[in-house]
Design a protein around this motif. Sequence first.
Motif, PDB file in Angstrom:
ATOM      1  N   PRO A   1      -3.901   3.363 -11.341  1.00 44.38           N
ATOM      2  CA  PRO A   1      -3.369   3.846 -10.064  1.00 44.38           C
ATOM      3  C   PRO A   1      -4.043   3.112  -8.927  1.00 44.38           C
ATOM      4  O   PRO A   1      -5.216   2.723  -9.034  1.00 44.38           O
ATOM      5  CB  PRO A   1      -3.741   5.332 -10.069  1.00 44.38           C
ATOM      6  CG  PRO A   1      -4.004   5.663 -11.494  1.00 44.38           C
ATOM      7  CD  PRO A   1      -4.528   4.418 -12.130  1.00 44.38           C
ATOM      8  N   ASP A   2      -3.346   2.919  -7.833  1.00 45.73           N
ATOM      9  CA  ASP A   2      -3.911   2.132  -6.740  1.00 45.73           C
ATOM     10  C   ASP A   2      -5.182   2.758  -6.193  1.00 45.73           C
ATOM     11  O   ASP A   2      -6.090   2.067  -5.762  1.00 45.73           O
ATOM     12  CB  ASP A   2      -2.892   1.980  -5.606  1.00 45.73           C
ATOM     13  CG  ASP A   2      -3.407   1.058  -4.510  1.00 45.73           C
ATOM     14  OD1 ASP A   2      -3.599  -0.135  -4.798  1.00 45.73           O
ATOM     15  OD2 ASP A   2      -3.656   1.551  -3.396  1.00 45.73           O
ATOM     16  N   SER A   3      -5.265   4.075  -6.199  1.00 45.53           N
ATOM     17  CA  SER A   3      -6.458   4.739  -5.666  1.00 45.53           C
ATOM     18  C   SER A   3      -7.698   4.422  -6.486  1.00 45.53           C
ATOM     19  O   SER A   3      -8.819   4.523  -6.006  1.00 45.53           O
ATOM     20  CB  SER A   3      -6.246   6.258  -5.645  1.00 45.53           C
ATOM     21  OG  SER A   3      -5.968   6.725  -6.958  1.00 45.53           O
ATOM     22  N   ALA A   4      -7.496   4.023  -7.765  1.00 46.66           N
ATOM     23  CA  ALA A   4      -8.635   3.707  -8.634  1.00 46.66           C
ATOM     24  C   ALA A   4      -8.946   2.230  -8.679  1.00 46.66           C
ATOM     25  O   ALA A   4      -9.891   1.806  -9.315  1.00 46.66           O
ATOM     26  CB  ALA A   4      -8.361   4.211 -10.053  1.00 46.66           C
TER      27      ALA A   4
ATOM     28  N   LEU B   1      -6.189  -1.192   2.669  1.00 47.23           N
ATOM     29  CA  LEU B   1      -5.009  -1.154   3.526  1.00 47.23           C
ATOM     30  C   LEU B   1      -3.896  -2.054   2.992  1.00 47.23           C
ATOM     31  O   LEU B   1      -2.708  -1.713   3.070  1.00 47.23           O
ATOM     32  CB  LEU B   1      -5.384  -1.579   4.947  1.00 47.23           C
ATOM     33  CG  LEU B   1      -6.250  -0.587   5.737  1.00 47.23           C
ATOM     34  CD1 LEU B   1      -6.707  -1.213   7.053  1.00 47.23           C
ATOM     35  CD2 LEU B   1      -5.490   0.703   6.003  1.00 47.23           C
ATOM     36  N   ARG B   2      -4.272  -3.226   2.444  1.00 47.48           N
ATOM     37  CA  ARG B   2      -3.255  -4.138   1.907  1.00 47.48           C
ATOM     38  C   ARG B   2      -2.501  -3.503   0.745  1.00 47.48           C
ATOM     39  O   ARG B   2      -1.288  -3.668   0.602  1.00 47.48           O
ATOM     40  CB  ARG B   2      -3.903  -5.452   1.450  1.00 47.48           C
ATOM     41  CG  ARG B   2      -4.239  -6.407   2.563  1.00 47.48           C
ATOM     42  CD  ARG B   2      -4.575  -7.778   2.010  1.00 47.48           C
ATOM     43  NE  ARG B   2      -5.753  -7.786   1.151  1.00 47.48           N
ATOM     44  CZ  ARG B   2      -6.990  -7.987   1.559  1.00 47.48           C
ATOM     45  NH1 ARG B   2      -7.220  -8.208   2.841  1.00 47.48           N
ATOM     46  NH2 ARG B   2      -8.001  -7.981   0.705  1.00 47.48           N
ATOM     47  N   THR B   3      -3.230  -2.804  -0.113  1.00 48.58           N
ATOM     48  CA  THR B   3      -2.599  -2.252  -1.316  1.00 48.58           C
ATOM     49  C   THR B   3      -2.180  -0.802  -1.149  1.00 48.58           C
ATOM     50  O   THR B   3      -1.745  -0.172  -2.130  1.00 48.58           O
ATOM     51  CB  THR B   3      -3.565  -2.375  -2.502  1.00 48.58           C
ATOM     52  OG1 THR B   3      -4.780  -1.660  -2.209  1.00 48.58           O
ATOM     53  CG2 THR B   3      -3.903  -3.829  -2.795  1.00 48.58           C
ATOM     54  N   ALA B   4      -2.296  -0.258   0.069  1.00 54.10           N
ATOM     55  CA  ALA B   4      -1.945   1.145   0.288  1.00 54.10           C
ATOM     56  C   ALA B   4      -0.517   1.483  -0.125  1.00 54.10           C
ATOM     57  O   ALA B   4      -0.276   2.564  -0.676  1.00 54.10           O
ATOM     58  CB  ALA B   4      -2.186   1.512   1.751  1.00 54.10           C
ATOM     59  N   PRO B   5       0.490   0.631   0.113  1.00 54.67           N
ATOM     60  CA  PRO B   5       1.856   1.002  -0.286  1.00 54.67           C
ATOM     61  C   PRO B   5       2.065   1.076  -1.797  1.00 54.67           C
ATOM     62  O   PRO B   5       3.042   1.667  -2.261  1.00 54.67           O
ATOM     63  CB  PRO B   5       2.722  -0.115   0.313  1.00 54.67           C
ATOM     64  CG  PRO B   5       1.881  -0.754   1.365  1.00 54.67           C
ATOM     65  CD  PRO B   5       0.481  -0.634   0.863  1.00 54.67           C
ATOM     66  N   ALA B   6       1.181   0.449  -2.576  1.00 58.96           N
ATOM     67  CA  ALA B   6       1.400   0.347  -4.021  1.00 58.96           C
ATOM     68  C   ALA B   6       1.063   1.653  -4.728  1.00 58.96           C
ATOM     69  O   ALA B   6       0.132   2.373  -4.349  1.00 58.96           O
ATOM     70  CB  ALA B   6       0.559  -0.781  -4.597  1.00 58.96           C
ATOM     71  N   ALA B   7       1.827   1.940  -5.785  1.00 57.40           N
ATOM     72  CA  ALA B   7       1.556   3.112  -6.615  1.00 57.40           C
ATOM     73  C   ALA B   7       0.608   2.762  -7.755  1.00 57.40           C
ATOM     74  O   ALA B   7      -0.060   3.643  -8.297  1.00 57.40           O
ATOM     75  CB  ALA B   7       2.862   3.671  -7.175  1.00 57.40           C
TER      76      ALA B   7
ATOM     77  N   MET C   1      -3.596 -10.314  -9.505  1.00 63.94           N
ATOM     78  CA  MET C   1      -3.286  -8.888  -9.385  1.00 63.94           C
ATOM     79  C   MET C   1      -1.811  -8.727  -9.083  1.00 63.94           C
ATOM     80  O   MET C   1      -1.215  -9.548  -8.386  1.00 63.94           O
ATOM     81  CB  MET C   1      -4.142  -8.283  -8.271  1.00 63.94           C
ATOM     82  CG  MET C   1      -3.912  -6.806  -7.999  1.00 63.94           C
ATOM     83  SD  MET C   1      -2.547  -6.470  -6.832  1.00 63.94           S
ATOM     84  CE  MET C   1      -3.188  -7.178  -5.327  1.00 63.94           C
ATOM     85  N   VAL C   2      -1.207  -7.662  -9.618  1.00 63.59           N
ATOM     86  CA  VAL C   2       0.185  -7.329  -9.335  1.00 63.59           C
ATOM     87  C   VAL C   2       0.231  -5.898  -8.815  1.00 63.59           C
ATOM     88  O   VAL C   2      -0.195  -4.964  -9.516  1.00 63.59           O
ATOM     89  CB  VAL C   2       1.079  -7.458 -10.590  1.00 63.59           C
ATOM     90  CG1 VAL C   2       2.540  -7.182 -10.228  1.00 63.59           C
ATOM     91  CG2 VAL C   2       0.934  -8.834 -11.214  1.00 63.59           C
ATOM     92  N   ALA C   3       0.697  -5.720  -7.584  1.00 66.88           N
ATOM     93  CA  ALA C   3       0.855  -4.393  -7.003  1.00 66.88           C
ATOM     94  C   ALA C   3       2.293  -3.935  -7.199  1.00 66.88           C
ATOM     95  O   ALA C   3       3.239  -4.716  -7.023  1.00 66.88           O
ATOM     96  CB  ALA C   3       0.510  -4.426  -5.514  1.00 66.88           C
ATOM     97  N   LEU C   4       2.463  -2.661  -7.560  1.00 67.73           N
ATOM     98  CA  LEU C   4       3.784  -2.148  -7.901  1.00 67.73           C
ATOM     99  C   LEU C   4       4.117  -0.891  -7.102  1.00 67.73           C
ATOM    100  O   LEU C   4       3.237  -0.078  -6.793  1.00 67.73           O
ATOM    101  CB  LEU C   4       3.854  -1.817  -9.396  1.00 67.73           C
ATOM    102  CG  LEU C   4       3.620  -2.953 -10.382  1.00 67.73           C
ATOM    103  CD1 LEU C   4       3.608  -2.424 -11.795  1.00 67.73           C
ATOM    104  CD2 LEU C   4       4.676  -4.028 -10.214  1.00 67.73           C
ATOM    105  N   ARG C   5       5.409  -0.739  -6.819  1.00 70.02           N
ATOM    106  CA  ARG C   5       5.942   0.493  -6.252  1.00 70.02           C
ATOM    107  C   ARG C   5       7.072   0.980  -7.143  1.00 70.02           C
ATOM    108  O   ARG C   5       7.747   0.188  -7.807  1.00 70.02           O
ATOM    109  CB  ARG C   5       6.446   0.279  -4.831  1.00 70.02           C
ATOM    110  CG  ARG C   5       5.333   0.003  -3.831  1.00 70.02           C
ATOM    111  CD  ARG C   5       5.858  -0.014  -2.417  1.00 70.02           C
ATOM    112  NE  ARG C   5       6.277   1.327  -1.974  1.00 70.02           N
ATOM    113  CZ  ARG C   5       6.625   1.609  -0.721  1.00 70.02           C
ATOM    114  NH1 ARG C   5       6.650   0.640   0.189  1.00 70.02           N
ATOM    115  NH2 ARG C   5       6.967   2.832  -0.372  1.00 70.02           N
ATOM    116  N   GLY C   6       7.288   2.270  -7.141  1.00 68.61           N
ATOM    117  CA  GLY C   6       8.367   2.832  -7.935  1.00 68.61           C
ATOM    118  C   GLY C   6       7.961   4.144  -8.561  1.00 68.61           C
ATOM    119  O   GLY C   6       6.854   4.652  -8.351  1.00 68.61           O
ATOM    120  N   ASP C   7       8.870   4.714  -9.357  1.00 64.99           N
ATOM    121  CA  ASP C   7       8.640   5.995 -10.018  1.00 64.99           C
ATOM    122  C   ASP C   7       8.044   5.774 -11.401  1.00 64.99           C
ATOM    123  O   ASP C   7       8.599   5.031 -12.232  1.00 64.99           O
ATOM    124  CB  ASP C   7       9.961   6.771 -10.153  1.00 64.99           C
ATOM    125  CG  ASP C   7      10.563   7.105  -8.792  1.00 64.99           C
ATOM    126  OD1 ASP C   7       9.775   7.319  -7.853  1.00 64.99           O
ATOM    127  OD2 ASP C   7      11.802   7.117  -8.682  1.00 64.99           O
TER     128      ASP C   7
END
Length: 841
Positions: A699-702, A533-539, A676-682
């Motif tokens: 990928p965040d799902s992995a 849940l914490r990392t859900a927004p990350a791509a 760890m570094v979580a990222l968002r973007g294209d």
Amino acid sequence: MIRLALGTLRRHRGAYLGTFLAALLAVALLASGGLLLFSVLTTQPPADRFGAATAMVSGDREITLTITKEKKDKVKHKTKSERLTGAGTLPTDLAGRVAALPGVAAAVPDAAFPVLLATGDNRPVRGADDAPVIGHGWASAALTPFALRDGTAPGPGEVVLDADLAARAAVQPGDPVQITSRTGVHTLRLSGVAAPAGRDGLPAQGALFLADAQVREISGLPGPTAVAVVAAPGADHSALLAKLRTEVGDAPVLSGDDKVRADLPSALPDYIGPISIFGFVIGITAFAAIFVLTGTVALGGRQRLRELALLRTVGATPGLLRRLLGVESVLVALLAAVPGCPIGVVLANLVAARFRELGAVPAQFTVRTNVGVLLAAVGAGVLVVFLSARIAGRRAARIAPTQALAETATAPGGGRNGRLLLAIPPAGAAIAVLTFVPMGGPLGMGMGFVSCALLLCAVAAAGPVLVRPLAAGAARLVGAAGVTGWLAGMVSRAETRRVTAVAVPLTLMFAINATMLLNSTLSTKLASEEQALRTAPAAAQVTAPGGLPLGTVERIAALPGVTGTAAVLPTRVVLNEGGKPEDHPAQGLFDAGTERALDLGVRQGALAGEGTFAASDDLADARSWRAGDNVDMWLADGEPVTLRLSAIYERSRGFGDVVLPARLVAAHDPRGLAAMVALRGDDVTARVRAALPALTVVPDSAAASAGDAQDQQAAWELLVLISLGFTAIAVVNTFAIAAGARRREYADLRLAGATAGQVWRMATREAVIVVAVGLLMGAAVTAIVVGAFSTAQDGRFRLIVDAGTYLGMLGGVGLLGLLAGSVPTRLVLRRGSLPTIAEGR
């Protein structure tokens, strides 16, 4: 009395075999747990890096608070300390002031800081036994002392490795090496290889030396973490230490074996966690040992009711019989201790080896054999067996002399009301623990075990009262299987005490192990869910072996197309909790961009950056904090700060109770690296790989969840395995004793015309009833504890948590009970094993 006891033991070896086996296992487990706890409490650091120094002046290594209480005419002072994970620094001019003191030959400033070491091809290198690599200035090499084996001392842009690290890295002078510290990634040239006399390096840490002028640039330290003092020849050491303490003020002055405490805390093996682990091992084994021994000795005493009745006919008093049973039990326990102690030593080493593999204890941990601990284990085992025999003998010794002439002898029973009164205190204590202790906090797992143990004590006390209705219900179902089933049901309802004696170990086996395993599984599951849940927004997520410097994180955040960046830097903080310093896991948070890449589930306030912090809802509720409160705390290196609480968040499992600004953590935690570094973007994955190909981007799902939860689960599974093995043997032992005690009863059935097959089928159906009763009581205890623990975690009441684990435990314990109930009976029914008419009634 001893001669009589020895005579009865020789004559009734089979009757005491079960007690002997139970005592042997109990002594072995108590000895192994005691040795593990003793070893971890008395272990010493494996090396003294300051062997050539007379004394060490240290920066802060712990936070100490003193509470003063006035009670009547007395004033009491209570002092509590908490170890820091970092190292406080000293003034830069302190070494010069100390060097000017009379009797001081030299004062050497020492800076110790963790680094990540990699070869030119980016292969990470650690010390022996996966030890951390610690950086120092070259002047510190003389404190061990290290001496050059090859090459030269380091200059600017150069480094010296200890011989062990150089061999692991497969480098030689002139080769490039890469080190990462909180100040960034630095590529240096290996100028030389050094080692202490007679060794290739220091146990528990790899040593790396920089040019002294470059230490501050690479370490980020504002001053030395310690100052080593070398006394002049002929100097009075006591007088020198007194002068040092006057000069340095509040800074600790360490000498002798205490000098090692001046090192970086993370460079020394940490035994705080193992103390709690092995303490828990002792708690589990001691409770199971007492529980099993009490039931086994009581059941063994029931085998001898006719013999005790015969002794009563020849004039033996109840007191004499109780003393006889007590002396016999002590002799059996002492005999069992002979093989039990060496088995305990072997078991302790096996457990330690497994915990080293799991990382639950330092790789350098070894088991120390101590005669005092072994004697204490023997004494505890003997005491439990003796008390159990006295308790069992108190009832059995009241048997009437005339019962010696009866076909069966039955011990006088206790009253229903008396048993219920005995069960009320432990049941009430269990309810109090489950109701008033915060099961959702750090004490949750331990309190779950305590409440389970209390409920099991209540079940044992009220055993026959609980077993009677359960056995009656199970007997009706089994009775539908035919005449043997009907007879098995009749016997079970008539012999509730025997059913209780055999069913209670099954209850213990299922409840204690299922509770630990299910609660641990739930904790791990919830931590993984909150991580997701914490990392859900990350791509995508970026990682690197050991961590990333904050400068690298800023480069990633500045890449085109990256709209959100969140990096976490693991650390610890110390809080003042009623005059007692308490350590809490924390994270430094770097948050940049127009979109949030990490969702902590903020329920009050907002993350606000510098000068503020966020707290988990559990911690905020426990401390009655509200957004806007100013809170004092100490950072990893002991630096005191006052921060404003700006946010309270929910998703803290596997993360931490406190969130701090990333720059503050990087400046005061010795590592200061982002885990760890979580990222968002294209298309952020391709962009990061193109700009920084050495980093790992997934990928965040992995992305995998935190490994700490998995390691904790593995440790709990090992504890369950130890407990399960002991209780399984105890169950088999109890069934075997019960089967042996019924030889005369089976002989009577054979004389009445029953075939061996019919008797065996009857006994097997009785085993079904006993197993059903034991599992029902075990499932009830498990449901109460697991349900309360589950509700405390997230408000959801769960009875099973994990169907596979629950059914596996249920089926395994049930199958073991059925086999333990049927196989011994088959052996008893073999031709020639039953008593004949000539053996006498």
